[in-house]
Design a protein around this motif. Structure first.
Motif, mmCIF file in Angstrom:
data_model
loop_
_atom_site.group_PDB
_atom_site.id
_atom_site.type_symbol
_atom_site.label_atom_id
_atom_site.label_comp_id
_atom_site.label_asym_id
_atom_site.label_seq_id
_atom_site.Cartn_x
_atom_site.Cartn_y
_atom_site.Cartn_z
ATOM 1 N N TYR A 8 17.550 -24.410 -32.763
ATOM 2 C CA TYR A 8 17.512 -23.569 -34.129
ATOM 3 C C TYR A 8 18.032 -24.628 -35.017
ATOM 4 O O TYR A 8 17.210 -24.606 -36.457
ATOM 5 N N PRO A 9 19.103 -25.187 -35.046
ATOM 6 C CA PRO A 9 19.510 -26.159 -36.080
ATOM 7 C C PRO A 9 18.658 -27.348 -36.653
ATOM 8 O O PRO A 9 18.415 -27.463 -37.644
ATOM 9 N N ALA A 10 17.934 -27.798 -35.451
ATOM 10 C CA ALA A 10 16.851 -28.671 -35.718
ATOM 11 C C ALA A 10 15.662 -28.351 -36.656
ATOM 12 O O ALA A 10 15.088 -28.451 -37.770
ATOM 13 N N TYR A 11 15.398 -27.012 -36.383
ATOM 14 C CA TYR A 11 14.295 -25.990 -36.700
ATOM 15 C C TYR A 11 14.538 -25.845 -38.523
ATOM 16 O O TYR A 11 13.714 -26.030 -39.518
ATOM 17 N N LEU A 12 15.868 -25.349 -38.519
ATOM 18 C CA LEU A 12 16.453 -25.145 -39.963
ATOM 19 C C LEU A 12 16.349 -26.259 -40.656
ATOM 20 O O LEU A 12 15.944 -26.354 -41.940
ATOM 21 N N GLN A 13 16.950 -27.494 -40.174
ATOM 22 C CA GLN A 13 16.848 -28.848 -40.874
ATOM 23 C C GLN A 13 15.676 -29.084 -41.260
ATOM 24 O O GLN A 13 15.237 -29.739 -42.284
ATOM 25 N N TYR A 14 14.658 -29.032 -40.418
ATOM 26 C CA TYR A 14 13.246 -29.090 -40.593
ATOM 27 C C TYR A 14 12.598 -28.568 -42.030
ATOM 28 O O TYR A 14 11.960 -28.838 -42.671
ATOM 29 N N ARG A 15 13.017 -27.342 -41.944
ATOM 30 C CA ARG A 15 12.437 -26.275 -42.987
ATOM 31 C C ARG A 15 13.112 -26.645 -44.288
ATOM 32 O O ARG A 15 12.358 -26.740 -45.276
ATOM 33 N N ILE A 16 14.446 -27.053 -44.368
ATOM 34 C CA ILE A 16 15.082 -27.444 -45.626
ATOM 35 C C ILE A 16 14.316 -28.821 -46.077
ATOM 36 O O ILE A 16 14.124 -29.180 -47.101
ATOM 37 N N PHE A 17 14.137 -29.594 -44.896
ATOM 38 C CA PHE A 17 13.401 -30.845 -45.498
ATOM 39 C C PHE A 17 12.164 -30.756 -45.957
ATOM 40 O O PHE A 17 11.786 -31.494 -47.003
ATOM 41 N N ARG A 18 11.248 -29.697 -45.445
ATOM 42 C CA ARG A 18 9.810 -29.630 -46.022
ATOM 43 C C ARG A 18 10.063 -28.833 -47.198
ATOM 44 O O ARG A 18 9.229 -29.177 -48.153
ATOM 45 N N GLU A 19 11.116 -27.797 -47.522
ATOM 46 C CA GLU A 19 10.958 -27.188 -48.888
ATOM 47 C C GLU A 19 11.621 -28.387 -49.831
ATOM 48 O O GLU A 19 11.008 -28.315 -51.085
ATOM 49 N N LYS A 20 12.545 -29.205 -49.360
ATOM 50 C CA LYS A 20 12.944 -30.372 -50.581
ATOM 51 C C LYS A 20 11.836 -31.365 -50.892
ATOM 52 O O LYS A 20 11.910 -31.737 -52.095
ATOM 53 N N ASN A 21 10.812 -31.368 -49.952
ATOM 54 C CA ASN A 21 9.941 -32.312 -50.090
ATOM 55 C C ASN A 21 8.315 -31.904 -50.286
ATOM 56 O O ASN A 21 7.560 -32.603 -50.399
#
Ligand code: SF4
Length: 103
Positions: A45-58
């Motif tokens: 779940y933390p990896a998934y959240l980090q990925y979502r933040i990464f996608r939103e940021k980029n």
């Protein structure tokens, strides 16, 4: 993206000894439930959240820049593979000179 993989590996490296130690005082019938819940809660779940933040940021760089339609652009790492630099909304490493269409 590398940071997501890095921190996922760090969390796995911490979780394995913690679960190993926990086997000493944990009833075996709960072992698989705790293992599955902790892997999901601490690793996935933390990896998934980090990925979502990464996608939103980029997101804007991935979809709305000149690089997004260039064959040298790797959208999984948001990097120009030709210049080995990260394009930004207001920064194109080649300034459009080396742009080549995808496909
Ligand atoms: S070659 Fe130029 S247009 Fe293509 S991804 Fe790299 S910086 Fe962007």
């Amino acid at each position: 993206m590398g940071a997501i993989v890095y921190w996922t590996l760090i969390r796995i490296a911490i979780l394995i000894p913690v679960l190993w130690i926990a086997t000493e005082w944990m009833d075996y019938k709960f072992w698989w439930t705790i293992l599955i819940m902790s892997v999901y809660g601490v690793v996935i779940y933390p990896a998934y959240l980090q990925y979502r933040i990464f996608r939103e940021k980029n997101n804007q760089v991935i979809f709305d820049t000149l690089c997004s339609s260039c064959k040298s652009f790797d959208e999984t790492a948001v990097i120009c593979m030709k210049y080995d630099e990260h394009p930004k909304v207001d920064y194109i490493p080649c300034e459009g000179i080396d742009w080549e269409p995808k496909g």
